[in-house]
Design an enzyme around this catalytic site. Structure first.
Site, mmCIF file in Angstrom:
data_model
loop_
_atom_site.group_PDB
_atom_site.id
_atom_site.type_symbol
_atom_site.label_atom_id
_atom_site.label_comp_id
_atom_site.label_asym_id
_atom_site.label_seq_id
_atom_site.Cartn_x
_atom_site.Cartn_y
_atom_site.Cartn_z
ATOM 1 N N HIS A 1 0.795 -1.227 0.000
ATOM 2 C CA HIS A 1 0.000 0.000 0.000
ATOM 3 C C HIS A 1 0.829 1.279 0.000
ATOM 4 C CE1 HIS A 1 -3.382 -2.670 0.607
ATOM 5 N NE2 HIS A 1 -4.181 -1.649 0.386
ATOM 6 N N SER B 1 -7.595 0.406 -2.118
ATOM 7 C CA SER B 1 -6.887 -0.279 -1.029
ATOM 8 C C SER B 1 -7.687 -1.488 -0.593
ATOM 9 C CB SER B 1 -6.712 0.657 0.175
ATOM 10 O OG SER B 1 -7.880 0.641 0.987
ATOM 11 N N ASP B 2 -7.060 -2.368 0.137
ATOM 12 C CA ASP B 2 -7.808 -3.427 0.795
ATOM 13 C C ASP B 2 -8.355 -2.846 2.109
ATOM 14 O OD1 ASP B 2 -8.956 -5.816 1.528
ATOM 15 O OD2 ASP B 2 -7.255 -7.037 0.924
ATOM 16 N N PHE B 3 -9.107 -3.652 2.823
ATOM 17 C CA PHE B 3 -9.883 -3.253 3.995
ATOM 18 C C PHE B 3 -8.995 -2.663 5.100
ATOM 19 C CE2 PHE B 3 -12.608 -3.954 7.653
ATOM 20 C CZ PHE B 3 -13.899 -3.950 7.157
#
Ligand code: BGC
Length: 767
Positions: A296, A318-320
């Protein structure tokens, strides 16, 4: 600009019918796009020019649905009613660009429609520019979060079909049924290269081979986005997780992966590159780190490689909670402000920041202080608006579910069944299968009578464990075996649950009165961190069941219902037949029973190496030095079953492997042909695999590399000549300077359907 759909489609491996469908849609899309893309770009620029900084940053927020519902974020719900006060904060004040996730239960398509409509109408009536949200969801094996949808096989099962048409159809059905619920953006497909058998998300992947993964990913992308997205039966895909997620060095979810750059480029980036070329509209970053650098905040892979080298014009999401994880998990940022700055400056366009809008205030502050450039914000918002305009969300922000008459239809159920049936992989058959239909059978084991185990995680709920949402008309393996063999011939004893003995002794006692035992072993549905395990063997209680049953002397058929390959070396010799079902979805029970009783001739092949020993878990594309044995020989590769392995009820004979040239020069093409004969007495589908082996290279070559495959149907006695074309591009590898090269020297073509016995032919390559 061709990011919507690349007409250089790789159609070669698709069936004839699909070829026709695709050719038509490509030309339509091609025509439509020329006008549409420039039109979209114009609209994007016009809107962007009117937006304030706050409005732009709002678009970059991807908030969780529960944040606009009453109650605690993670509170249990069985209904979802929008909370106007919360919408005022998040949709009006902050102008969130995206909402994701479920209310905690699976709404019907009508409930979804009301939810999405409620938010879109609110925005239209209450915000200055009326920019619709884009709703994102993980509909990863069919529209699994829409009650009543078609629950397709998981990706690993589709991969075992080695049939991109099945991935295409799954993408198409999933997008149709998602859109029936007004859900236009799917966090799928998964293009991770799964190199670690311990990893709990293998079921969501296409397995371990970059080429097979690429072919299936491209087909899924095209199936989802088929009409260029303006049509309200499509979904924009979100290919995930960029990069190296399936290769955590310790085999755990979200663990650091140690992958040198030449390997990243050779094995891990290609599926994403192919997806971008096929028109993928968004890509999700991986929650893990590669070489210690969290994805990220890795500007090199996001901005330089993905957006730069690969020319990706879509949204990087982005992921969680992964901006926050830069602090609390990776410890690569000390404060939330720093984490946000690093992620956005690295090239993140949209933050999945589920709980609140704090990230918006932070980004605005960073822009006002000159720590994030306005041009970076504009780049992000341009991509998000492009996605929304491409999906036609400004004109059609939700769709009437009543118009989607194919939702949960017989037609889709048949496609679902066909995909599951084609996936099933016969791993062992000592003259036992198929069974005669009047046989007396004991069926037992954790996976015998559970729809949840057949579907795995991401099934109506995140972990897929809730039985309340199962469709009562669907058959477990037990139900389907009963329908085939007749109720009176079938005895069922649970035997064990996932980890513990329940009544193994009862199963053993009943086994004495039957002709055959079917032991259905499996994994508990799980994903992400809850799927982490420390040991790969099949849980002991399940193995014990087989061991005790074996003592009765009755023939045993093991059915494996699992995502990752759980080690079975101690019980494998006790079984006369072994059937791998993977996570085959709602029609999997029927498909398994139809294989057991011979209505289906199995033809699936393993999309990963099935290890025999924990300490000998290698992908098939390892190096010769990896398999040096204790005698200093090179026989130290001991898989239970190889990548690409799978039996059939018929037999095939390969002959006449022919290469068009002995020496290949420069860009010349090499034509490969091989004859395949069905030497048994029933029709079958055979997957023909073509590998290349580089005999010498500066960087030690892989023992082999899959470069082509095809699926053919053969009647008894029939022979077909199967042809392939490769070129030097298929022989290249990435050197230490990160360039794709091919060196002069000897190569081999390996052709066949069983990795243990391939036909081999040599050729020479000269640059
Ligand atoms: C998973 C992603 C998923 C996202 C949204 C994450 O925890 O890693 O694969 O798309 O949640 O649900």
């Amino acid at each position: 600009m061709n990011y919507l759909f690349n007409p250089q489609a790789k159609l070669k491996l698709f069936g004839i019918s699909l070829l026709v469908v695709l050719t038509v849609s490509i030309s339509c899309t091609g025509k439509k796009e020329t006008g549409m893309v420039s039109d979209v770009e114009q609209k994007v620029e016009n809107l962007l020019a009117q937006m304030t900084l706050e409005e732009k940053v709002g678009q970059m927020l991807n908030l969780g649905l529960p944040a606009v519902l009453p109650g605690d974020y993670w509170g249990a719900r069985d209904t979802a009613i929008l909370d106007t006060a919360r919408m005022e904060i998040y949709l009006k004040k902050y102008g969130a660009g995206c909402i994701h996730n479920t209310p905690g239960y699976p709404p019907t398509k009508e409930e979804w429609y009301h939810l999405v409509k409620g938010m879109q109408d609110y925005i239209k009536n209450n915000s200055r520019l009326g920019i619709p949200i884009i709703y994102g969801i993980d509909n990863i094996h069919g529209a699994n979060y829409v009650l009543g949808s078609t629950m397709m096989p998981n990706q690993i099962a589709l991969a075992a079909t080695w049939n991109p048409e099945k991935a295409y159809i799954t993408g198409k059905i999933t997008s149709y049924e998602s859109r029936a619920a007004s859900l236009p953006w799917n966090y799928n497909p998964n293009a991770d290269v799964a190199t670690q058998p311990l990893w709990g998300r293998i079921g969501e992947s296409w397995g371990e081979d970059p080429y097979l993964i690429s072919e299936m990913t491209v087909a899924y992308v095209k199936g989802s986005q088929h009409e260029g997205l303006q049509d309200s039966t499509t979904n924009a895909v979100c290919v995930k997780h960029f990069l190296g997620y399936g290769a955590g060095t310790n085999g755990k979810d979200r663990a650091n992966a140690i992958i040198p750059e030449n390997y990243l480029r050779q094995y891990f980036i290609p599926p994403f590159k192919e997806a971008v070329e096929a028109g993928a509209m968004s890509i999700m970053l991986s929650s893990n780190a590669v070489n210690g650098m969290p994805c990220h905040m890795n500007k090199y892979i996001i901005t330089d490689i993905l957006k730069g080298e690969l020319g990706f014009q879509g949204v990087v999401v982005s992921d969680f909670s992964d901006v926050e994880f830069l602090i609390i998990a990776h410890q690569s940022a000390g404060t939330f402000r720093e984490a946000t700055k690093l992620a956005i400056n690295a090239g993140l366009d949209m933050a999945m920041h589920p709980y609140n809008a704090t990230i918006c205030d932070t980004i605005i502050d960073l822009v006002n202080n000159g720590e994030i450039m306005m041009s970076r914000i504009d780049d992000a918002v341009r991509r998000i608006l492009r996605l929304k305009y491409s999906l036609n969300l400004f004109d059609v922000p939700y769709t009437d579910p009543a118009g989607y008459t194919k939702f949960g239809s017989e037609e889709y159920m048949k496609e679902n069944y066909d995909a599951a049936a084609e996936a099933i992989t016969l791993l062992k058959n000592e003259d036992i299968l198929p069974l005669e239909k009047n046989a007396k059978i004991l069926i037992t084991g954790y996976a015998a009578n559970s729809m949840n185990v057949l579907n795995g995680a991401w099934s109506r709920t995140f972990l897929g464990l809730d039985t309340r949402f199962n469709d009562p008309s669907k058959q477990t393996i037990l139900d389907a075996v009963k329908s085939q063999a007749g109720e009176k011939n079938v005895t069922y004893v649970e035997g064990t649950n996932y980890l513990d003995d329940i009544n193994t002794d009862v199963a053993v006692a009943k086994a004495r009165n039957v002709d055959y035992i079917i032991a259905c072993l499996g994994e508990i549905p799980a994903t992400e961190k809850p799927s982490d395990i420390n040991e790969l063997p099949m849980p002991e209680a399940q193995q014990e069941l087989v061991k005790k049953l074996a003592k009765t002397g009755k023939p045993i058929i093991i059915v494996l219902v699992e995502a990752r390959p759980r080690i079975i070396k101690d019980i494998e010799p006790l079984a006369d037949g072994i059937i791998m079902a993977y996570l085959p979805g709602d029609e999997g029970g029927r498909a398994v029973a139809d294989v057991i009783f011979g209505d289906i001739n199995p033809g699936g092949k393993l999309p990963y190496t099935y290890p025999k020993y924990t300490g000998n878990a290698l992908v098939y594309w390892h190096k010769k030095t990896d398999i040096r044995d204790p005698n200093w020989g090179f026989n130290g590769f001991y898989p239970q079953y190889q990548f690409g392995y799978g039996l059939s009820y018929t037999t095939y004979e390969y002959s006449n492997l022919t290469l068009s040239l002995d020496t290949l020069t420069g860009d010349q093409e090499l034509k490969i042909s091989v004859d395949v004969k069905n030497t048994g007495d029933i029709a079958g589908k055979e997957i023909v695999e073509i590998f290349i082996k580089d005999l010498f290279a500066t960087i030690s070559p892989d023992v082999r590399k899959l470069v082509r495959f095809d699926k053919i149907e053969l009647n008894p006695g029939e022979t077909k000549t199967v042809e392939f074309v490769i070129s030097s591009k298929d022989m290249t590898y990435v050197d230490l300077s990160n360039n794709w090269i091919v060196e002069d020297g000897d190569f081999e073509v390996h052709a066949g359907g069983n990795p243990d016995s391939m036909l081999i032919k040599k050729f020479y390559y000269k640059n």
